[in-house]
Write a protein that holds these residues in place. Structure first.
Motif, PDB file in Angstrom:
ATOM      1  N   ASN A 219       2.007   1.906 -32.580  1.00 18.05           N
ATOM      2  CA  ASN A 219       2.942   0.952 -31.990  1.00 18.05           C
ATOM      3  C   ASN A 219       3.573   1.570 -30.748  1.00 18.05           C
ATOM      4  OD1 ASN A 219       2.603  -0.888 -34.222  1.00 18.05           O
ATOM      5  ND2 ASN A 219       3.894   0.488 -35.419  1.00 18.05           N
ATOM      6  N   ILE A 220       3.511   0.852 -29.634  1.00 22.36           N
ATOM      7  CA  ILE A 220       4.095   1.337 -28.386  1.00 22.36           C
ATOM      8  C   ILE A 220       5.550   0.882 -28.326  1.00 22.36           C
ATOM      9  CG2 ILE A 220       3.968   1.283 -25.870  1.00 22.36           C
ATOM     10  CD1 ILE A 220       0.974   0.712 -26.157  1.00 22.36           C
ATOM     11  N   LYS A 221       6.453   1.854 -28.422  1.00 18.68           N
ATOM     12  CA  LYS A 221       7.879   1.531 -28.377  1.00 18.68           C
ATOM     13  C   LYS A 221       8.304   1.203 -26.948  1.00 18.68           C
ATOM     14  CE  LYS A 221       8.608   4.729 -32.218  1.00 18.68           C
ATOM     15  NZ  LYS A 221       9.271   6.005 -32.648  1.00 18.68           N
ATOM     16  N   ARG A 222       7.856   2.026 -26.007  1.00 20.81           N
ATOM     17  CA  ARG A 222       8.159   1.783 -24.600  1.00 20.81           C
ATOM     18  C   ARG A 222       7.242   2.654 -23.751  1.00 20.81           C
ATOM     19  NH1 ARG A 222      12.222   5.565 -26.007  1.00 20.81           N
ATOM     20  NH2 ARG A 222      12.425   7.273 -24.481  1.00 20.81           N
ATOM     21  N   VAL A 223       7.196   2.352 -22.458  1.00 23.44           N
ATOM     22  CA  VAL A 223       6.443   3.158 -21.501  1.00 23.44           C
ATOM     23  C   VAL A 223       7.413   3.617 -20.422  1.00 23.44           C
ATOM     24  CG1 VAL A 223       4.533   3.250 -19.868  1.00 23.44           C
ATOM     25  CG2 VAL A 223       4.334   1.845 -21.942  1.00 23.44           C
ATOM     26  N   ASP A 224       7.545   4.918 -20.269  1.00 20.92           N
ATOM     27  CA  ASP A 224       8.432   5.489 -19.256  1.00 20.92           C
ATOM     28  C   ASP A 224       7.621   5.872 -18.016  1.00 20.92           C
ATOM     29  OD1 ASP A 224      10.579   5.306 -21.035  1.00 20.92           O
ATOM     30  OD2 ASP A 224      10.236   7.330 -21.826  1.00 20.92           O
ATOM     31  N   ILE A 225       8.109   5.486 -16.854  1.00 21.03           N
ATOM     32  CA  ILE A 225       7.461   5.815 -15.577  1.00 21.03           C
ATOM     33  C   ILE A 225       8.338   6.843 -14.856  1.00 21.03           C
ATOM     34  CG2 ILE A 225       6.670   4.947 -13.355  1.00 21.03           C
ATOM     35  CD1 ILE A 225       5.017   3.913 -15.676  1.00 21.03           C
ATOM     36  N   LYS A 226       7.699   7.928 -14.443  1.00 18.95           N
ATOM     37  CA  LYS A 226       8.429   8.987 -13.748  1.00 18.95           C
ATOM     38  C   LYS A 226       7.660   9.396 -12.512  1.00 18.95           C
ATOM     39  CE  LYS A 226      10.421  13.593 -14.494  1.00 18.95           C
ATOM     40  NZ  LYS A 226      10.602  14.709 -15.478  1.00 18.95           N
ATOM     41  N   ARG A 227       8.371   9.581 -11.419  1.00 14.75           N
ATOM     42  CA  ARG A 227       7.721   9.991 -10.168  1.00 14.75           C
ATOM     43  C   ARG A 227       6.965  11.289 -10.375  1.00 14.75           C
ATOM     44  NH1 ARG A 227      11.242  10.096  -4.729  1.00 14.75           N
ATOM     45  NH2 ARG A 227      11.267   7.876  -5.312  1.00 14.75           N
ATOM     46  N   GLY A 228       5.750  11.354  -9.812  1.00 13.34           N
ATOM     47  CA  GLY A 228       4.912  12.534  -9.944  1.00 13.34           C
ATOM     48  C   GLY A 228       4.495  13.070  -8.600  1.00 13.34           C
TER      49      GLY A 228
ATOM     50  N   PRO B 180       0.801  -1.226   0.000  1.00  6.15           N
ATOM     51  CA  PRO B 180       0.000   0.000   0.000  1.00  6.15           C
ATOM     52  C   PRO B 180       0.832   1.273   0.000  1.00  6.15           C
ATOM     53  CG  PRO B 180      -0.894  -1.581   1.562  1.00  6.15           C
ATOM     54  CD  PRO B 180       0.419  -2.132   1.106  1.00  6.15           C
ATOM     55  N   VAL B 181       1.960   1.271   0.675  1.00 10.87           N
ATOM     56  CA  VAL B 181       2.800   2.468   0.734  1.00 10.87           C
ATOM     57  C   VAL B 181       3.403   2.761  -0.638  1.00 10.87           C
ATOM     58  CG1 VAL B 181       4.862   3.486   1.748  1.00 10.87           C
ATOM     59  CG2 VAL B 181       3.296   2.164   3.182  1.00 10.87           C
ATOM     60  N   LYS B 182       3.966   1.738  -1.257  1.00 10.58           N
ATOM     61  CA  LYS B 182       4.547   1.925  -2.586  1.00 10.58           C
ATOM     62  C   LYS B 182       3.470   2.243  -3.612  1.00 10.58           C
ATOM     63  CE  LYS B 182       7.344  -0.295  -6.162  1.00 10.58           C
ATOM     64  NZ  LYS B 182       8.107  -1.515  -6.572  1.00 10.58           N
ATOM     65  N   ALA B 183       2.328   1.568  -3.509  1.00  9.52           N
ATOM     66  CA  ALA B 183       1.257   1.774  -4.479  1.00  9.52           C
ATOM     67  C   ALA B 183       0.702   3.191  -4.429  1.00  9.52           C
ATOM     68  CB  ALA B 183       0.136   0.768  -4.237  1.00  9.52           C
ATOM     69  N   ALA B 184       0.807   3.842  -3.282  1.00  8.90           N
ATOM     70  CA  ALA B 184       0.274   5.195  -3.129  1.00  8.90           C
ATOM     71  C   ALA B 184       1.179   6.260  -3.733  1.00  8.90           C
ATOM     72  CB  ALA B 184       0.048   5.499  -1.649  1.00  8.90           C
ATOM     73  N   ARG B 185       2.403   5.902  -4.070  1.00 14.28           N
ATOM     74  CA  ARG B 185       3.329   6.898  -4.613  1.00 14.28           C
ATOM     75  C   ARG B 185       2.876   7.344  -6.002  1.00 14.28           C
ATOM     76  NH1 ARG B 185       8.685   3.332  -3.138  1.00 14.28           N
ATOM     77  NH2 ARG B 185       8.552   3.541  -0.853  1.00 14.28           N
ATOM     78  N   PRO B 186       2.718   8.645  -6.192  1.00 12.35           N
ATOM     79  CA  PRO B 186       2.233   9.139  -7.488  1.00 12.35           C
ATOM     80  C   PRO B 186       3.276   8.970  -8.594  1.00 12.35           C
ATOM     81  CG  PRO B 186       2.819  10.972  -6.074  1.00 12.35           C
ATOM     82  CD  PRO B 186       2.922   9.741  -5.225  1.00 12.35           C
ATOM     83  N   PHE B 187       2.801   8.794  -9.811  1.00 14.24           N
ATOM     84  CA  PHE B 187       3.716   8.720 -10.948  1.00 14.24           C
ATOM     85  C   PHE B 187       3.001   9.157 -12.217  1.00 14.24           C
ATOM     86  CE2 PHE B 187       1.705   4.513 -10.972  1.00 14.24           C
ATOM     87  CZ  PHE B 187       1.487   4.263 -12.320  1.00 14.24           C
TER      88      PHE B 187
END
Length: 225
Positions: free
Chosen positions: A214-223, A59-66
Motif C-alpha cells: 500500500n502506497i501511503k504517500r510519495v515524497d518528491i525531493k530536489r536531486g 522544459p526548464v522545470k521538467a529538466a530539474r532533477p528530483f
C-alpha cells in the motif's frame, strides 16, 4: 490478454508474458543512452480515475532533477528520476505525486517468472486505471531493464498514463517501456515483496502480491544529475 479475477475483473494493461518470453534485449546495469525526446504532449484519454487534471510541460522545470520516495506498507523505496532522458515521463510522475494521485493506492501486480516486476500506479487496483491523459514513449533506444529500473507500463506505443513498474531482478524485455528512474534505496524492500510471492491469479508467476504493498504517500525531493 490477462484478466483479474473476482470483483477486480478487468483487462491488465502492461507487460504481456509473451513479451518477456520473446524479448531478445540483453539486460545490463548501464543506463540506456539519451536520445532526442519526442514532443511532449499530454492528450486527454479515458479512463480518468482519481482525475487530477492534465499537466503542463515546461522544459526548464521538467529538466530539474528530483528523487521520489514511495512510503509503502512494506518500507520506503526511493528512485532517482531520469529527467534528462525522459522529461515528459518524469514531469508527469512528479505532477501526479504532487497532486497526491498515488496516495492510498496499492501495487496490484507482481511477476516472479520470466520477468520480475512489481506494477503500481493504478488507483482502481485493477490494472486498467488511468489518470485521464496519455503521453509519448521516451528513452527507448537501447533500453534495458536491470534490477532497480523504474519504467512505464503501457497498453501499446505512446499509451503511457499513471501505471509504472519496478524491476526487482534483471529482466529481459523488448525496449518498449519507457525507463524513467533508477532505484537508489529500497531494492531490498522490492526483493522482500517478491520473496513473499503472489497468488497466480493471472497465471503461474503472475498475480497479486501476497505481501500487500500500500502506497501511503510519495515524497518528491530536489536531486542532482
Amino acid at each position: 490478454m490477462l484478466r483479474r479475477q473476482g470483483a477486480l475483473l478487468a483487462a491488465v494493461t502492461l507487460i504481456p508474458l509473451a513479451t518477456a518470453a520473446q524479448a531478445g534485449a540483453a539486460t545490463a546495469a548501464q543506463a540506456a543512452p539519451a536520445q532526442p525526446a519526442a514532443a511532449c504532449t499530454y492528450t486527454p484519454a479515458v479512463p480518468a480515475d482519481n482525475y487530477k487534471g492534465i499537466p503542463d510541460f515546461d522544459p526548464v522545470k521538467a529538466a530539474r532533477p528530483f528523487n521520489a520516495t514511495l512510503r509503502t506498507s512494506q518500507g520506503a523505496i526511493t528512485f532517482k528520476a531520469l529527467t534528462d532522458k525522459a522529461p515528459c515521463t518524469t514531469n508527469s510522475f512528479r505532477f501526479l505525486a504532487e497532486k497526491r494521485y498515488f496516495n492510498g493506492t496499492h501495487c496490484h501486480r507482481l511477476t516472479t517468472a520470466r520477468l520480475y516486476v512489481l506494477q503500481c500506479g493504478d488507483p482502481t487496483g485493477t490494472g486498467s486505471g488511468g489518470p485521464g491523459y496519455s503521453f509519448p514513449d521516451e528513452n527507448l533506444t537501447g533500453a534495458t531493464y536491470p534490477a532497480g529500473t523504474v519504467a512505464m507500463a503501457n497498453a501499446g506505443p505512446n499509451t503511457n498514463g499513471s501505471q509504472f513498474f519496478f524491476v526487482w531482478k534483471d529482466t529481459k524485455l523488448s525496449p518498449a517501456y519507457t525507463p524513467f528512474g533508477q532505484v537508489t534505496s529500497g531494492l531490498d524492500v522490492l526483493q522482500t515483496i517478491a520473496a513473499g510471492g503472489e497468488d497466480d491469479q493471472n497465471g503461474p508467476g503472475d498475480g497479486y502480491p501476497t505481501l500487500p504493498v500500500n502506497i501511503k504517500r510519495v515524497d518528491i525531493k530536489r536531486g542532482s544529475h
